[in-house]
Design a protein around this motif. Structure first.
Motif, PDB file in Angstrom:
ATOM      1  N   GLU A   1       7.777   9.444  -3.230  1.00 49.37           N
ATOM      2  CA  GLU A   1       6.847   7.297  -2.357  1.00 49.37           C
ATOM      3  C   GLU A   1       6.249   7.231  -3.124  1.00 49.37           C
ATOM      4  OE1 GLU A   1       7.649   5.915   0.381  1.00 49.37           O
ATOM      5  OE2 GLU A   1       9.693   6.513  -0.325  1.00 49.37           O
ATOM      6  N   LEU A   2       5.513   7.525  -4.294  1.00 46.57           N
ATOM      7  CA  LEU A   2       4.460   7.395  -5.121  1.00 46.57           C
ATOM      8  C   LEU A   2       5.044   6.825  -6.225  1.00 46.57           C
ATOM      9  CD1 LEU A   2       1.461   9.391  -5.075  1.00 46.57           C
ATOM     10  CD2 LEU A   2       1.765   7.602  -4.009  1.00 46.57           C
ATOM     11  N   ARG A   3       6.343   7.056  -6.995  1.00 40.43           N
ATOM     12  CA  ARG A   3       7.154   6.549  -7.939  1.00 40.43           C
ATOM     13  C   ARG A   3       7.872   5.990  -7.291  1.00 40.43           C
ATOM     14  NH1 ARG A   3       8.838  12.757  -9.291  1.00 40.43           N
ATOM     15  NH2 ARG A   3       7.069  13.542 -11.169  1.00 40.43           N
ATOM     16  N   ARG A   4       8.342   5.871  -6.387  1.00 39.23           N
ATOM     17  CA  ARG A   4       8.703   5.016  -5.701  1.00 39.23           C
ATOM     18  C   ARG A   4       7.773   3.253  -5.809  1.00 39.23           C
ATOM     19  NH1 ARG A   4       8.711   1.833  -1.004  1.00 39.23           N
ATOM     20  NH2 ARG A   4       7.849   3.348  -0.594  1.00 39.23           N
ATOM     21  N   ILE A   5       6.721   3.098  -5.182  1.00 42.09           N
ATOM     22  CA  ILE A   5       5.874   2.258  -5.129  1.00 42.09           C
ATOM     23  C   ILE A   5       5.310   1.869  -6.767  1.00 42.09           C
ATOM     24  CG2 ILE A   5       3.346   2.007  -4.349  1.00 42.09           C
ATOM     25  CD1 ILE A   5       3.765   4.048  -2.219  1.00 42.09           C
ATOM     26  N   GLU A   6       5.294   2.534  -7.314  1.00 44.73           N
ATOM     27  CA  GLU A   6       5.172   2.841  -8.729  1.00 44.73           C
ATOM     28  C   GLU A   6       5.446   1.758  -9.296  1.00 44.73           C
ATOM     29  OE1 GLU A   6       3.223   5.186 -12.596  1.00 44.73           O
ATOM     30  OE2 GLU A   6       5.180   6.021 -12.090  1.00 44.73           O
ATOM     31  N   ALA A   7       7.751   1.778  -8.913  1.00 47.22           N
ATOM     32  CA  ALA A   7       8.096   1.190  -9.817  1.00 47.22           C
ATOM     33  C   ALA A   7       8.382  -0.575  -8.819  1.00 47.22           C
ATOM     34  CB  ALA A   7       9.673   1.983  -9.431  1.00 47.22           C
ATOM     35  N   GLY A   8       6.995  -0.656  -8.513  1.00 46.25           N
ATOM     36  CA  GLY A   8       7.061  -2.250  -7.579  1.00 46.25           C
ATOM     37  C   GLY A   8       7.336  -2.099  -6.039  1.00 46.25           C
ATOM     38  N   GLN A   9       7.772  -1.115  -5.363  1.00 51.38           N
ATOM     39  CA  GLN A   9       7.561  -1.503  -4.052  1.00 51.38           C
ATOM     40  C   GLN A   9       6.503  -0.794  -3.339  1.00 51.38           C
ATOM     41  OE1 GLN A   9      11.095   1.232  -3.031  1.00 51.38           O
ATOM     42  NE2 GLN A   9      12.228   0.315  -4.526  1.00 51.38           N
ATOM     43  N   GLY A  10       6.225  -1.785  -2.203  1.00 47.29           N
ATOM     44  CA  GLY A  10       4.880  -1.113  -1.089  1.00 47.29           C
ATOM     45  C   GLY A  10       5.248  -0.319  -0.643  1.00 47.29           C
ATOM     46  N   VAL A  11       3.658   0.338  -0.030  1.00 52.87           N
ATOM     47  CA  VAL A  11       3.335   1.339   0.968  1.00 52.87           C
ATOM     48  C   VAL A  11       3.715   0.777   2.318  1.00 52.87           C
ATOM     49  CG1 VAL A  11       1.388   2.529   1.244  1.00 52.87           C
ATOM     50  CG2 VAL A  11       2.000   1.187  -0.952  1.00 52.87           C
ATOM     51  N   ASN A  12       4.351   1.980   2.942  1.00 48.75           N
ATOM     52  CA  ASN A  12       3.902   1.692   4.277  1.00 48.75           C
ATOM     53  C   ASN A  12       3.380   3.028   5.090  1.00 48.75           C
ATOM     54  OD1 ASN A  12       5.128   4.910   4.937  1.00 48.75           O
ATOM     55  ND2 ASN A  12       7.103   4.249   4.116  1.00 48.75           N
ATOM     56  N   GLY A  13       2.948   2.355   5.921  1.00 54.36           N
ATOM     57  CA  GLY A  13       2.017   3.735   6.773  1.00 54.36           C
ATOM     58  C   GLY A  13       2.228   4.956   6.940  1.00 54.36           C
ATOM     59  N   GLU A  14       3.607   4.733   7.167  1.00 52.17           N
ATOM     60  CA  GLU A  14       3.671   6.390   7.497  1.00 52.17           C
ATOM     61  C   GLU A  14       3.258   7.453   6.615  1.00 52.17           C
ATOM     62  OE1 GLU A  14       5.700   4.232   8.342  1.00 52.17           O
ATOM     63  OE2 GLU A  14       6.477   3.660  10.282  1.00 52.17           O
ATOM     64  N   LEU A  15       3.406   6.397   4.921  1.00 54.22           N
ATOM     65  CA  LEU A  15       3.313   7.161   3.793  1.00 54.22           C
ATOM     66  C   LEU A  15       1.766   7.878   3.791  1.00 54.22           C
ATOM     67  CD1 LEU A  15       3.735   8.500   0.665  1.00 54.22           C
ATOM     68  CD2 LEU A  15       3.404   6.330   0.092  1.00 54.22           C
ATOM     69  N   LEU A  16       0.956   6.767   4.233  1.00 57.75           N
ATOM     70  CA  LEU A  16      -0.955   7.049   4.262  1.00 57.75           C
ATOM     71  C   LEU A  16      -0.910   7.968   5.268  1.00 57.75           C
ATOM     72  CD1 LEU A  16      -1.551   2.810   3.988  1.00 57.75           C
ATOM     73  CD2 LEU A  16      -1.304   5.204   2.190  1.00 57.75           C
ATOM     74  N   ASP A  17      -0.003   7.725   6.418  1.00 63.38           N
ATOM     75  CA  ASP A  17      -0.572   8.723   7.127  1.00 63.38           C
ATOM     76  C   ASP A  17      -0.059  10.418   6.586  1.00 63.38           C
ATOM     77  OD1 ASP A  17      -1.137   6.335   9.654  1.00 63.38           O
ATOM     78  OD2 ASP A  17       0.518   6.521  10.198  1.00 63.38           O
ATOM     79  N   THR A  18       0.816  10.198   6.159  1.00 61.63           N
ATOM     80  CA  THR A  18       1.136  11.821   6.365  1.00 61.63           C
ATOM     81  C   THR A  18       0.019  11.955   4.690  1.00 61.63           C
ATOM     82  OG1 THR A  18       3.965  11.496   6.425  1.00 61.63           O
ATOM     83  CG2 THR A  18       3.028  13.154   4.954  1.00 61.63           C
ATOM     84  N   ILE A  19      -0.544  11.081   3.731  1.00 60.81           N
ATOM     85  CA  ILE A  19      -1.453  11.785   2.983  1.00 60.81           C
ATOM     86  C   ILE A  19      -2.257  12.465   3.746  1.00 60.81           C
ATOM     87  CG2 ILE A  19      -2.602  10.586   0.938  1.00 60.81           C
ATOM     88  CD1 ILE A  19      -0.038   9.251   0.051  1.00 60.81           C
ATOM     89  N   HIS A  20      -2.865  11.460   4.752  1.00 64.32           N
ATOM     90  CA  HIS A  20      -4.319  12.277   5.232  1.00 64.32           C
ATOM     91  C   HIS A  20      -4.052  13.130   5.867  1.00 64.32           C
ATOM     92  CE1 HIS A  20      -8.089  11.192   7.979  1.00 64.32           C
ATOM     93  NE2 HIS A  20      -7.377  11.511   8.581  1.00 64.32           N
ATOM     94  N   MET A  21      -3.251  12.911   6.826  1.00 63.27           N
ATOM     95  CA  MET A  21      -2.979  15.073   7.756  1.00 63.27           C
ATOM     96  C   MET A  21      -2.842  15.615   6.377  1.00 63.27           C
ATOM     97  SD  MET A  21      -2.400  15.804  10.661  1.00 63.27           S
ATOM     98  CE  MET A  21      -1.000  17.424  10.981  1.00 63.27           C
ATOM     99  N   ILE A  22      -2.369  15.847   5.576  1.00 64.68           N
ATOM    100  CA  ILE A  22      -2.311  17.395   4.290  1.00 64.68           C
ATOM    101  C   ILE A  22      -3.688  17.011   3.905  1.00 64.68           C
ATOM    102  CG2 ILE A  22      -1.451  17.257   1.779  1.00 64.68           C
ATOM    103  CD1 ILE A  22       1.179  16.261   2.368  1.00 64.68           C
ATOM    104  N   ALA A  23      -3.910  15.825   3.135  1.00 64.75           N
ATOM    105  CA  ALA A  23      -5.651  15.825   2.816  1.00 64.75           C
ATOM    106  C   ALA A  23      -6.678  16.623   3.856  1.00 64.75           C
ATOM    107  CB  ALA A  23      -5.794  14.846   2.506  1.00 64.75           C
ATOM    108  N   THR A  24      -6.391  16.055   5.029  1.00 64.96           N
ATOM    109  CA  THR A  24      -7.017  17.365   6.437  1.00 64.96           C
ATOM    110  C   THR A  24      -7.047  18.192   6.541  1.00 64.96           C
ATOM    111  OG1 THR A  24      -7.223  15.005   7.884  1.00 64.96           O
ATOM    112  CG2 THR A  24      -7.945  17.131   8.911  1.00 64.96           C
TER     113      THR A  24
END
Length: 111
Positions: A75-98
């Protein structure tokens, strides 16, 4: 009824609760359940009752973390290619970090 229908307090779990979710919510729920190491029933029950979800590290949880981190990287590679960030990705990153933060505390305290 079988023994598996008893909860930790020796109460019968014989009531059914059902609700609808969107495909995106279902995908997010499945990710969180896998990362928690709990059954879907136990995860949802703990969250609904506002109880703490404590992740116990085991091979299944480590595999889920590995797989989800790979998905996050994609997903981060997709975002780097110019596409937007979705909320589900941020939620998943937060859960993994926790989860990883909790594992780090277990190592520090020798548990």
């Amino acid at each position: 009824m079988s023994m598996k229908n008893l909860d930790r307090h020796n109460r019968w779990r014989n009531k059914t609760v059902a609700f609808r979710v969107s495909p995106e919510e279902d995908e997010q729920l499945e990710i969180f359940v896998k990362l928690s190491g709990l059954t879907k029933q136990d995860y949802i029950t703990r969250r609904l009752l506002e109880k703490e979800v404590v992740v116990q590290g085991n091979p299944r949880v480590y595999k889920a973390l590995r797989d989800e981190l790979a998905a996050v990287l994609d997903e981060l590679r997709r975002i780097e290619a110019g596409q937007g960030v979705n909320g589900e990705l941020l939620d998943t990153i937060h859960m993994i970090a926790t989860i990883l933060n909790g594992m780090q505390e277990e190592i520090a305290y020798g548990n």
